[in-house]
Enzyme design. Structure first.
Site: not given
Length: 212
Positions: A61-63
Site C-alpha cells: 500500500i503506497s505511502q
C-alpha cells in the site's frame, strides 16, 4: 487508536498538509478514509503513519503522501470525472480517487487483491468504482477514453495501450524507470504526448499478465 480512526485519519491529513499537499478535496478524502482496513491486522498500528506497508503477494500500500500527491496532480491538471487506475492493490488509492472523481475504473492483475479491495470499497459505500481482474498493461479498452490515468506500479516505459486510451487533453501519471524511478506526467494533445518529470519515487514494478 483504531477504535477512533477518525482522529488518526485527520491527523494523517494534517501531516500531509504540512508536507505540502494543498488540495482541500484530497486532504478531506484522506481524513475520511480509514486506512487501517486496507492493511493486515498485524500492521494496523502503523496504518496512519506516512509510510508504505506490505499487503502480501509482493505488493504494497503506497505511502499516503504519494497517494495524496498523485491525486492532487490529477486535480491540478483539470481532471474531474473519468479516471482509470492501473494496479488496484489494497484499494486505498482507489478509495481516495472515488471520493473525488465522478467515476473510477481500476484494473488489478492479482485476483485475490482485487476481491479484497472490492469488499473494502463496498464496506465504505463507494459504488462509483468499476473493477476488473486483468493485465494492467492493456488498460481497459472497452471503457476508454479516460480523462485521467494513474499507474501505481513502475514500468521502464509507459505501455502504448494506456497512451492510446487517454482522452485528448487527458493526463496520465506513472512512475517510470527501473532502478531509478521518476513520477512522470504525460499530457495528450491530439496525437502529441508531452512528458513532465515530477519527482523521484519508488514503486513496485508493473508486471504484465494476470494471476488467478
Amino acid at each position: 487508536m483504531l477504535a477512533n480512526y477518525t482522529r488518526s485519519a485527520k491527523a494523517l491529513s494534517a501531516l500531509l498538509q504540512r508536507e505540502g499537499v494543498e488540495d482541500t478535496q484530497v486532504l478531506d478524502a484522506i481524513a475520511q478514509i480509514p486506512r487501517h482496513i486496507f492493511v493486515g491486522d498485524v500492521l494496523q498500528h502503523k496504518a496512519y503513519q506516512n509510510t508504505a506497508l506490505p499487503i502480501g503477494q509482493g505488493q504494497t500500500i503506497s505511502q499516503p503522501y504519494i497517494v495524496a500527491r498523485m491525486t492532487e496532480l490529477l486535480q491540478l491538471a483539470g481532471v474531474r470525472d473519468k479516471v482509470l487506475e492501473i494496479g488496484t492493490g489494497s484499494g486505498y488509492q482507489t478509495a481516495i480517487l472515488a471520493k473525488i472523481f465522478t467515476k473510477v475504473y481500476s484494473v488489478e492483475r492479482i485476483k485475490a487483491l482485487q476481491w479484497q479491495a472490492k469488499r473494502r470499497l463496498h464496506q465504505l459505500d463507494l459504488y462509483n468504482v468499476a473493477m476488473k481482474h486483468g493485465d494492467g498493461w492493456q488498460g481497459w479498452e472497452s471503457q476508454a477514453p479516460f480523462n485521467g490515468i494513474i499507474v501505481t506500479a513502475a514500468a521502464a516505459k509507459i505501455p502504448q495501450d494506456l497512451l492510446a486510451q487517454l482522452a485528448d487533453g487527458g493526463v496520465l501519471l506513472a512512475p517510470i524507470g527501473e532502478q531509478e524511478q521518476k513520477l512522470t506526467m504525460v499530457i495528450r494533445n491530439g496525437n502529441n504526448y508531452t512528458e513532465h518529470v515530477i519527482a523521484p519515487v519508488r514503486f513496485v514494478p508493473l508486471v504484465a499478465g494476470d494471476i488467478e
